[in-house]
Design a protein around this motif. Structure first.
Motif, PDB file in Angstrom:
ATOM      1  N   ALA A 158       0.839  -1.201   0.000  1.00  0.00           N
ATOM      2  CA  ALA A 158       0.000   0.000   0.000  1.00  0.00           C
ATOM      3  C   ALA A 158       0.876   1.253   0.000  1.00  0.00           C
ATOM      4  O   ALA A 158       0.542   2.250  -0.638  1.00  0.00           O
ATOM      5  CB  ALA A 158      -0.941  -0.003   1.202  1.00  0.00           C
ATOM      6  N   PHE A 168       3.592   1.479  -1.481  1.00  0.00           N
ATOM      7  CA  PHE A 168       4.055   1.566  -2.870  1.00  0.00           C
ATOM      8  C   PHE A 168       2.887   1.896  -3.808  1.00  0.00           C
ATOM      9  O   PHE A 168       2.976   1.690  -5.009  1.00  0.00           O
ATOM     10  CB  PHE A 168       4.703   0.241  -3.307  1.00  0.00           C
ATOM     11  CG  PHE A 168       6.178   0.170  -3.009  1.00  0.00           C
ATOM     12  CD1 PHE A 168       6.637   0.163  -1.702  1.00  0.00           C
ATOM     13  CD2 PHE A 168       7.105   0.101  -4.032  1.00  0.00           C
ATOM     14  CE1 PHE A 168       8.001   0.093  -1.423  1.00  0.00           C
ATOM     15  CE2 PHE A 168       8.467   0.036  -3.765  1.00  0.00           C
ATOM     16  CZ  PHE A 168       8.916   0.031  -2.460  1.00  0.00           C
ATOM     17  N   ASP A 169       1.780   2.345  -3.232  1.00  0.00           N
ATOM     18  CA  ASP A 169       0.586   2.734  -4.002  1.00  0.00           C
ATOM     19  C   ASP A 169      -0.079   1.583  -4.749  1.00  0.00           C
ATOM     20  O   ASP A 169      -0.773   1.798  -5.737  1.00  0.00           O
ATOM     21  CB  ASP A 169       0.902   3.863  -4.986  1.00  0.00           C
ATOM     22  CG  ASP A 169       0.682   5.231  -4.341  1.00  0.00           C
ATOM     23  OD1 ASP A 169       0.343   5.260  -3.146  1.00  0.00           O
ATOM     24  OD2 ASP A 169       0.857   6.246  -5.035  1.00  0.00           O
ATOM     25  N   MET A 170       0.161   0.350  -4.292  1.00  0.00           N
ATOM     26  CA  MET A 170      -0.566  -0.777  -4.878  1.00  0.00           C
ATOM     27  C   MET A 170      -1.882  -0.922  -4.123  1.00  0.00           C
ATOM     28  O   MET A 170      -1.962  -0.604  -2.941  1.00  0.00           O
ATOM     29  CB  MET A 170       0.222  -2.086  -4.713  1.00  0.00           C
ATOM     30  CG  MET A 170       1.417  -2.217  -5.611  1.00  0.00           C
ATOM     31  SD  MET A 170       2.255  -3.798  -5.349  1.00  0.00           S
ATOM     32  CE  MET A 170       1.301  -4.873  -6.427  1.00  0.00           C
TER      33      MET A 170
END
Lengths: 84, 183
Positions: B53, B55-57
């Protein structure tokens, strides 16, 4: 960048994540980047040296510029420039 | 003239194929499956989820079988039948009561690990769950497992992105994710 150059940088946002274990420093960096003005430098302090490579990879994924890291008195400071 | 028609046709075919590829391309999303209900494995799942999250996933975690007990809220009491009560007593009542997959030592292991974690500034599983909730990590809980073990929705933790689902959701979540892990 050398440790002296890093220390001389003007820091727009300082994140003290010392004393927290993985994934604390990464999560603190993710939360704090929103408060760092675009184009300015963010410094992340961590007592876990795994943070150095983590933040390097994080910068690559998020598009921020990784500036370098230096060891301080029992902790590490990692510097990056916010891109967007 | 004929050649031009051929090119046009080829172009159409290519566009169609690219569109199909794009529609089936994996999303920048991590899918995790939790089955064991072990403290160590569940913590690993949440640490990986939080990392992803950051890492913006997007992150989805599927909870099934023993792992569903990790989402019980010990403060919530619900009425159950006899078998449900028996299961309820034998299963861990929430994240704070999970056993270790190794070195359980009649409950000594988890106590020791928690002591070491505190000393090193590592967050507890309950705290990791709160962080995951803040970051929008979605939890999908298997309703069949809950039925089998007599776990009721009313005794689950207050988690903002929690759904009660079946295997269809699991397959859908895992088929479009870039990375999948089962712990």
């Amino acid at each position: 960048m050398t440790a002296e150059e890093l220390m001389a940088m003007e820091v727009g946002k300082l994140v003290d994540a010392r004393g927290t274990a993985c994934p604390g420093p990464l999560l603190d960096a993710k939360r704090a980047i929103a408060e760092c003005p675009v184009g300015e430098v963010m410094e992340v302090q961590s007592s876990d040296d795994g943070t150095i490579i983590d933040i390097q990879r994080w910068c690559k994924k998020m598009g921020h510029e990784y500036l370098g890291d230096r060891e301080d008195d029992g902790f590490w400071s990692v510097y990056l420039r916010r891109a967007k | 003239m004929e050649n031009e028609m051929g090119n046009e046709q080829m172009m159409q075919d290519l566009i169609k194929r690219v569109e199909t590829l794009e529609a089936n391309a994996p999303e920048d999303r991590l899918a995790l499956g939790c089955l064991s209900g072990d403290l160590d494995k569940t913590m690993a799942a949440f640490i990986i989820a939080i990392g992803a999250a950051a890492f913006d996933m997007e992150v989805d975690i599927f909870f099934t079988f023993w792992a569903t007990a990790a989402l019980r809220d010990p403060k919530k009491k619900v009425k159950k039948d006899l078998l449900g009560n028996m299961f309820g007593m034998m299963l861990p009542n929430g994240a704070g009561k999970l056993p270790l997959s190794k070195m359980q030592m009649m409950g000594m292991g988890p106590l020791m690990i928690k002591g070491v974690m505190k000393k090193h500034g590592a967050k507890s599983l309950e705290e990791l769950m709160k962080d995951a909730a803040d970051l929008g990590v979605r939890l999908h809980v298997c309703t069949m497992s809950m039925d089998l073990m007599g776990i009721k929705r009313e005794e689950m933790i207050d988690y903002p992105h929690m759904q009660f689902v079946g295997v269809g959701t699991f397959v859908d979540i895992f088929s479009n994710a870039k990375q999948c892990w089962f712990l």
